[in-house]
Design an enzyme around this catalytic site. Structure first.
Site, short mmCIF file in Angstrom:
data_model
loop_
_atom_site.label_atom_id
_atom_site.label_comp_id
_atom_site.label_asym_id
_atom_site.label_seq_id
_atom_site.Cartn_x
_atom_site.Cartn_y
_atom_site.Cartn_z
N LYS A 283 -4.94 6.42 -16.90
CA LYS A 283 -4.64 4.98 -16.92
C LYS A 283 -5.48 4.33 -15.84
CE LYS A 283 -2.55 1.65 -15.59
NZ LYS A 283 -3.27 0.41 -15.21
N GLY B 50 -3.67 4.83 -5.20
CA GLY B 50 -3.36 3.40 -5.18
C GLY B 50 -2.53 3.06 -3.96
N SER B 51 -1.70 2.04 -4.11
CA SER B 51 -1.00 1.49 -2.95
C SER B 51 0.36 2.16 -2.72
CB SER B 51 -0.82 -0.02 -3.14
OG SER B 51 0.03 -0.23 -4.26
N THR C 81 3.41 0.97 -5.09
CA THR C 81 3.32 1.54 -6.44
C THR C 81 3.67 3.03 -6.39
OG1 THR C 81 1.58 -0.04 -6.94
CG2 THR C 81 1.84 1.78 -8.48
N ALA C 82 3.20 3.73 -5.36
CA ALA C 82 3.50 5.16 -5.22
C ALA C 82 5.01 5.38 -5.11
CB ALA C 82 2.80 5.72 -3.99
N GLU D 290 -2.52 9.76 -3.40
CA GLU D 290 -3.61 9.38 -2.48
C GLU D 290 -3.47 7.89 -2.22
OE1 GLU D 290 -5.87 11.65 -1.57
OE2 GLU D 290 -6.05 13.11 -3.19
N CYS E 232 -10.29 3.05 0.82
CA CYS E 232 -9.05 3.55 1.42
C CYS E 232 -9.32 4.21 2.76
CB CYS E 232 -8.38 4.54 0.49
SG CYS E 232 -9.45 5.93 0.06
N GLU F 67 -2.63 -2.41 5.88
CA GLU F 67 -3.93 -2.30 5.23
C GLU F 67 -4.32 -3.64 4.59
OE1 GLU F 67 -4.13 -0.12 1.50
OE2 GLU F 67 -5.81 1.01 2.30
P1 NAP Z 1 -2.10 -0.38 -7.03
O1 NAP Z 1 -1.74 -1.78 -7.22
O2 NAP Z 1 -1.08 0.56 -6.51
O3 NAP Z 1 -2.67 0.12 -8.43
C1 NAP Z 1 -3.19 1.41 -8.63
C2 NAP Z 1 -2.98 1.82 -10.07
O4 NAP Z 1 -1.59 1.92 -10.33
C3 NAP Z 1 -3.53 0.82 -11.07
O5 NAP Z 1 -4.06 1.53 -12.17
C4 NAP Z 1 -2.29 0.07 -11.47
O6 NAP Z 1 -2.39 -0.54 -12.72
C5 NAP Z 1 -1.28 1.18 -11.49
N1 NAP Z 1 0.12 0.73 -11.46
C6 NAP Z 1 0.62 -0.44 -11.01
N2 NAP Z 1 1.97 -0.46 -11.18
C7 NAP Z 1 2.32 0.71 -11.75
C8 NAP Z 1 3.55 1.28 -12.18
N3 NAP Z 1 4.70 0.64 -12.05
N4 NAP Z 1 3.53 2.52 -12.72
C9 NAP Z 1 2.37 3.19 -12.87
N5 NAP Z 1 1.17 2.69 -12.49
C10 NAP Z 1 1.14 1.48 -11.93
O7 NAP Z 1 -3.32 -0.24 -6.04
P2 NAP Z 1 -4.64 -1.12 -6.03
O8 NAP Z 1 -4.36 -2.35 -5.27
O9 NAP Z 1 -5.21 -1.19 -7.38
O10 NAP Z 1 -5.59 -0.18 -5.19
C11 NAP Z 1 -5.77 -0.31 -3.82
C12 NAP Z 1 -4.96 0.73 -3.08
O11 NAP Z 1 -5.43 2.03 -3.42
C13 NAP Z 1 -5.13 0.62 -1.60
O12 NAP Z 1 -3.90 0.76 -0.94
C14 NAP Z 1 -6.05 1.77 -1.27
O13 NAP Z 1 -5.96 2.23 0.05
C15 NAP Z 1 -5.63 2.79 -2.24
N6 NAP Z 1 -6.68 3.77 -2.44
C16 NAP Z 1 -6.48 5.03 -1.97
C17 NAP Z 1 -7.47 5.98 -2.09
C18 NAP Z 1 -7.26 7.38 -1.59
O14 NAP Z 1 -7.92 8.28 -2.07
N7 NAP Z 1 -6.37 7.61 -0.66
C19 NAP Z 1 -8.67 5.66 -2.72
C20 NAP Z 1 -8.85 4.37 -3.18
C21 NAP Z 1 -7.83 3.43 -3.04
P3 NAP Z 1 -2.85 -2.09 -12.90
O15 NAP Z 1 -3.60 -2.46 -11.69
O16 NAP Z 1 -3.68 -2.02 -14.12
O17 NAP Z 1 -1.61 -2.90 -13.10
#
Ligand code: NAP
Ligand code: MG
Length: 487
Positions: A181, A234-235, A238-239, A256, A289, A384
């Site tokens: 996804k 992701g964030s 959401t995690a 992650e 990240c 962040e």
């Molecule tokens: P996000 O809002 O948590 O979204 C990440 C993914 O989760 C997207 O595909 C999103 O889908 C999906 N998602 C949202 N709600 C969900 C739910 N209820 N159930 C299942 N999946 C769901 O994060 P983001 O803002 O896109 O990404 C930025 C974050 O990622 C930052 O915090 C960053 O630090 C982190 N990150 C971490 C790493 C690492 O390796 N540690 C690497 C890169 C980024 P939609 O967006 O399509 O709704």
């Protein structure tokens, strides 16, 4: 742009899901836009629980065949996917840049080659995967990595294909099937990956791609009882939601998440190197990240460091990410610009001073920003931002530096600039971080464990650690010939 496809940077992209080896449309779509100018670039099939369940069913149906495919054949197919990625590097790089706004030159030269390498690396690693047998009272212990089953992989927009394939490749190598996804703000290269995998001969249902809003499609995937692993990047919020959803089936998770990593600059450092490392944190407009967004500088060199930092940062060129001379592109979405600016406004209101930047630019661009006079317990130091915003604080002792470095809820990475190897060793031992870089940044080998502590995540992926996560480890104990159990 039509109902089922769009052409981006001259490349035709199917905008439907990829389920069980078929393109599947949803009744509704969502609009994907380019961060470069905000223009719509695709009407993307908007998945719901219906498509999520269909994709898991396809992954479940394909699992026994793929799991039973000999390792050498799985490896061969993954190399064929890598070949396809390499053949289409230019197309993938261009589409990714238009979709998520990151630099074309880094997509071309760094990211897409790395995407191909993800497949090659895990294909090759699979073939070396073994544990030496060992004996217990004459019995042999033999450890195997059994494929776990269908995996749900959920990825963000900041490095879409790179982060997706970093999960897809080991999950498939391990003999699992996958439902990917991608993030709704940058879904296009995942669709191209489905084409490439199909052309490479990956059997139907082994890789499935479901698009849509996480809030609409997410729960149906993460709470599904047939899903055996969930890997999420992701964030934190959401995690937390996903962990709660996965709890129903005790589905193992790899998370992650975000970071608020420090760059510690000691007075004994090569100051030009330290400045280079600091300015590098604006890469991808700070949407990384691992970014070391907290500059912690020893007081004795803080003034000189700041002077050289400002001189170097002011030479950065912000603009169209397709231009070779651009250093910083746009941020992903107008909502992200507003979010970044909110952090900066509140920091300024709380007494911070903007040494450079501190405001949005045109469109979706945000000026590279350095804030000083920030308190350790303030939002701008603790949370962040995920944009081109750094803070600078000073320290007077090693203890002080370590305290500031560790004093957030995250633990993803830390970077040290020091000329003293013994200091590097002492400080590193005390830092809470999944990765520590000494006098360097962003050097990553797929053999190394990658992940974060505390709110930066759960688990490690990379090398054997990926296979440990994506497999059910089994120990088989065999008695010696003729052995009788006499109690
Ligand atoms: P996000 O809002 O948590 O979204 C990440 C993914 O989760 C997207 O595909 C999103 O889908 C999906 N998602 C949202 N709600 C969900 C739910 N209820 N159930 C299942 N999946 C769901 O994060 P983001 O803002 O896109 O990404 C930025 C974050 O990622 C930052 O915090 C960053 O630090 C982190 N990150 C971490 C790493 C690492 O390796 N540690 C690497 C890169 C980024 P939609 O967006 O399509 O709704
Ligand atoms: Mg987009």
């Amino acid at each position: 742009m039509s109902e089922h496809r769009t052409t981006v940077a001259g490349v035709a992209v199917d905008t439907r899901h990829w389920i069980g080896g078929q393109r599947v449309a949803s009744p509704r779509t969502f609009t994907d836009a380019s961060p470069i100018d905000g223009a719509p670039i695709g009407e993307i099939s908007r998945g719901t629980a219906v498509e999520a369940r269909a994709a898991v069913a396809a992954a479940k149906a394909a699992f026994p065949g793929w799991a039973a495919t000999p390792r050498a054949e799985r490896a061969r197919l993954l190399h064929a996917v890598a070949d396809g990625v390499e053949k289409r590097t230019e197309e993938l790089a261009n589409v990714e840049t238009v979709d998520n706004g990151a630099l074309l030159r880094s997509h071309r030269r760094g990211v897409m080659p790395r995407v191909a390498h993800n497949f090659r690396f895990f294909a090759d690693w699979l073939l070396t995967l073994e544990h030496e047998d060992f004996a217990t009272r004459g019995h042999t212990n033999h450890v195997t990595w059994d494929p776990a089953g269908p995996c749900v992989l959920i990825t963000p927009w900041n490095a879409p294909l790179m982060l997706a394939t970093w999960k897809v490749a080991p999950a498939l190598a391990a003999g699992n099937t996958v439902v990917l996804k991608p993030a709704e703000w940058s879904p296009l290269t995942a669709s191209l990956l489905a084409d490439i995998a199909a052309e490479a001969g990956l059997p139907a249902g082994v890789l499935n791609v479901v698009q849509g809003y996480g809030s609409e499609v997410g729960d149906a995937l993460t709470s599904h009882p047939d899903v055996r692993r969930i890997s999420f990047t992701g964030s934190v919020p959401t995690a937390q939601h996903i962990a709660a959803s996965a709890a129903a089936n005790l589905t193992p998770l790899s998370l992650e998440l975000g970071g608020k990593s420090p760059l510690l600059v000691f007075a004994d450092a090569d100051l030009d190197l330290a400045v280079d490392l600091a300015v590098e944190q604006y890469d991808n407009a700070g949407q990384v990240c691992l970014a070391a967004t907290r500059l912690l500088v020893e007081e004795a060199v803080a003034e000189e460091f700041t002077r050289r930092f400002v001189a170097k940062a002011s030479r950065l060129r912000q603009g169209d990410p397709r231009e070779e001379s651009t250093d910083i592109g746009p941020t992903i979405h107008p909502r992200q610009v507003a979010k970044i600016d909110g952090f900066v406004r509140r920091a300024l209101a709380a007494g911070a001073r903007a040494v450079i930047g501190g405001h949005p630019g045109e469109g979706q661009y945000y000026a590279p920003t350095l804030l000083t006079d920030v308190r350790q317990d303030s939002e701008i130091v603790q949370e962040e931002v995920f944009g081109p915003v750094l803070t600078l604080q000073t320290f007077t002792s090693e203890d002080d530096a370590v305290h500031l470095a560790n004093d957030t809820r995250f633990g993803l990475a830390a970077t040290l600039a020091t000329g003293d190897p013994e200091r590097a060793e002492r400080v590193t031992a005390r830092l809470v971080a999944g990765t520590v870089w000494v006098n360097c940044f962003f050097v990553r080998d797929l053999k190394a464990p990658f992940g974060g502590s505390r709110h930066s995540g759960i688990g490690r992926e990379g090398g054997t650690w990926s296979f440990d996560f994506y497999c059910d480890l089994k120990n088989t104990v065999t008695a010696p010939k003729g052995w009788k159990d006499h109690g």
